[in-house]
Scaffold this active site. Structure first.
Site: not given
Length: 640
Positions: A184, A404, A453, A459
């Site tokens: 990620d 996502d 992202e 977060e």
């Protein structure tokens, strides 16, 4: 007396015999070795002031390499290039069969990024190589003022790519700022004293190196489903970083192949930070009508309201009201809106007909606020289901989707990107990718991609002040980054003692949709922050690095369409006063700084000549925000 022919023959015969006899009695001498042939090298030069790429073949084994120099100093040592496929080895025993050169001159515009208008000028050289067996490979090299890049072109099918020989070898003294690789792309960047000091492992294809020839940022561009995303591999003690596709799996090839660009963005720190090189390498836009693509700030309700807000029409209407009061063009509704009430893993089978989203869209339109929504990528894998979701959202009037949990850069997943990008463009839906790859030129080719992202954002709980000061020189250099700043209420943010530093991140970090993650209550408790955020523009015309040191500090200025400069700065370490050069242009400027005071945020005006330095106080692990405009007598504010 002249020697007669017969006598001459006798003399020559006797001499020959004597020489032979003498040679037989002398010790044997080893034959002198032939001098090694010099490396065969070819230079590629770009516009004036550009780095120089040097392509070479080792005469011993015919292996190709590429080096980069700037102003006579080494940026990249001769580094291996080449591919190995199932049927051919293009990493050795190569022979150059030809070279051709051309100049690339382009102009293009994009709705997002460091600037809207871009000018491209590059030199491109195509080196045609052949193996001993006759297999062909082209090494395509480009040189621009801010970088060097190369890619491979296989004109024939030679089976799957088994591995790349590609690598980046830096001078031993090069200082890296580098992130360990994860699917990620969310791990932190770490600064090391030398390339050799980096531990063995895999690292992200967005690594910065300080060398004697300037800074160098390794990157990738034009990645599609014809290949897989790549990462760097490193052996402890070595200054070399290899390139390896996803999970070291073979890349499936059917027919001809053109690989992604392997790029080195290089120059001084300002040049690298302000560069658009990875966008410049990417293909032209595939979206003809871009009038519906409109970036801007958004109120993001996930950190502000959590899961409960995602399932509440009334809560979302209140967020719309607050966004409308701030003149923010978007509100982003995160997970929960299409689940069964009270459940978080079950999709409501009647979501198309029994859903409050159309009502929220209508409510927002009446108040000048458009709606964007979150989707799990798995809903968009099957072509039939994908069309159902996207066409429904378009019919409702939703303006964007936050997709996502792709969490992969495999060839299969990159092929999915190839499908979702034209599909979302067809339905006029802007895109924010989360749990995703990093930009790699995607925003030039598909300008409706507002942000990605590929970063451990607000977060997350593992950020540090050093990470905040590393991102402007690494991840955010190559494209929009959805860090979601502005969450003043979060107890886990690394600059928790500096509201001014948190405010500055909204400008320091570029994102086509700047998702502001705070609660309305946190903004109301900080009127100076609220006032500043209300003035954020929808995009930037120019970006300048004012000062900084990767992993320790960064101050960035971005020019809005109305001519005002927004400035954001972050600093790791002890409290201090910092001198910031106001490289905003000639004339006199009014600079309104927002800093941390004993009782909250403090706004203070300063009149500064262009190019002079402004001293700004920052608290420990803090920062500041500022707004600058042309000054004239009597002007006391930069408010629009």
């Amino acid at each position: 007396m002249a020697v007669q022919p017969r006598a001459r023959t006798i003399v020559l015969t006797l001499c020959s015999a004597l020489l032979a006899s003498t040679a037989a009695t002398l010790p044997a001498r080893a034959e002198a070795p032939a001098a090694p042939a010099p490396h065969t090298t070819w230079e590629v030069r770009g516009p004036h002031g550009s780095p120089t790429a040097v392509v070479s073949l080792d005469p011993a084994d015919g292996s190709p390499a590429l080096a980069v120099r700037r102003a006579g100093r080494t940026v990249l040592e001769p580094s291996p290039v080449g591919l190995v496929t199932e049927q051919a080895d293009f990493s050795r025993d190569l022979t150059l069969t030809g070279r051709s050169d051309r100049t690339i001159s382009e102009r293009y515009t994009v709705p997002t990024g460091k600037s809207h208008k871009r000018v491209v000028r590059m030199t491109e050289s195509r080196f045609r190589f052949r193996t001993a067996d006759g297999a062909r490979i082209d090494l395509l090299t480009r040189v621009a003022a801010d970088g060097v890049a190369y890619r491979y072109v296989l004109p024939d099918d030679h089976g799957d790519v088994v591995r790349e020989a590609s690598a980046f070898t830096f001078p031993a003294t090069a200082e890296p700022v580098i992130s360990a690789y994860r699917k990620d792309n969310e791990l932190p960047f770490v600064r090391y004293e030398s390339a050799a000091a980096v531990p063995a492992g895999t690292y992200s294809m967005q690594a910065l190196f300080k060398t004697g020839g300037g800074y160098a940022l390794v990157a990738e561009s034009d990645l599609t489903g014809s290949y897989a995303g790549s990462h760097l591999t490193h052996t402890a003690g070595s200054p070399t970083f290899g390139v390896s596709p996803w999970n070291d799996e073979p890349v499936q090839v059917s027919g001809k192949l053109t690989t992604p660009w392997r790029a080195v963005v290089t120059g001084d720190l300002s040049t690298v930070t302000e560069s658009t090189f990875t966008d410049d390498l990417a293909p032209k836009s595939r979206v003809r009508d871009t009038s519906w693509i409109k970036p801007g700030p958004a109120l993001w309700t996930w950190l502000a309201g959590g899961k409960e807000a995602g399932q509440s029409l009334e809560a979302q209407k209140k967020y719309v009201d607050y966004a409308a009061e701030r003149d923010w063009p978007y509100e982003v509704v995160d997970a929960g809106w299409y689940y069964k009430p009270g459940e978080w893993d079950v999709i409501d089978p009647d979501w198309q007909t029994n859903n409050w989203m159309p009502e929220l869209v209508r409510y927002g339109k009446e108040r000048g606020v458009e709606i964007q929504v979150w989707l799990h990528y798995s809903l968009l894998v099957d072509p039939v289901e994908r069309e159902k979701w996207l066409s429904t959202l378009e019919r409702w009037g939703v303006k964007g989707v936050k997709i996502d949990f792709m969490d992969s850069e495999s060839q299969e997943r990159m092929a999915w990107y190839d499908e979702i990008l034209p599909a979302t463009a067809k339905h006029h839906l802007m895109v924010n990718f989360h749990g995703s790859t990093i930009p790699k030129g995607i925003q030039r080719t598909w300008p409706h991609v507002m942000t990605l992202e590929g970063v451990g954002g607000e977060e997350k709980r593992n950020n540090t002040p050093e990470q905040l000061a590393a991102l402007p020189y690494t991840r955010n250099v190559i494209g929009s980054m959805d860090f979601t700043p502005g969450a003043f209420h979060r107890p886990f943010r690394p600059n928790v003692g500096s509201d001014a530093g948190e405010l500055g991140l909204t400008v320091l970090y570029e994102s086509g949709i700047q998702n502001l993650a705070g609660t309305p209550e946190s903004y109301e408790a900080r009127p100076e922050a609220r006032r500043y955020l209300e003035q954020l523009p929808t995009g930037w015309e120019e970006t300048r690095l004012l000062t900084g040191d990767p992993g320790r500090s960064a101050v960035m200025a971005r020019r809005a369409p109305d001519g005002r400069w927004f400035i954001g700065g972050t600093f790791a370490g002890a409290a201090r006063s910092v001198d910031v050069p106001m490289r905003l242009g000639a004339g006199t400027w009014l600079v309104e700084t927002v800093t941390d005071g004993p009782s909250g945020l403090v706004r203070a005006p300063h009149v500064v000549r262009g190019g002079a330095s402004l001293t700004v106080p920052v608290v420990a692990d803090g920062g500041f925000a500022a707004l600058a405009c042309h000054w004239y007598p009597g002007r006391t504010s930069c408010d629009r």
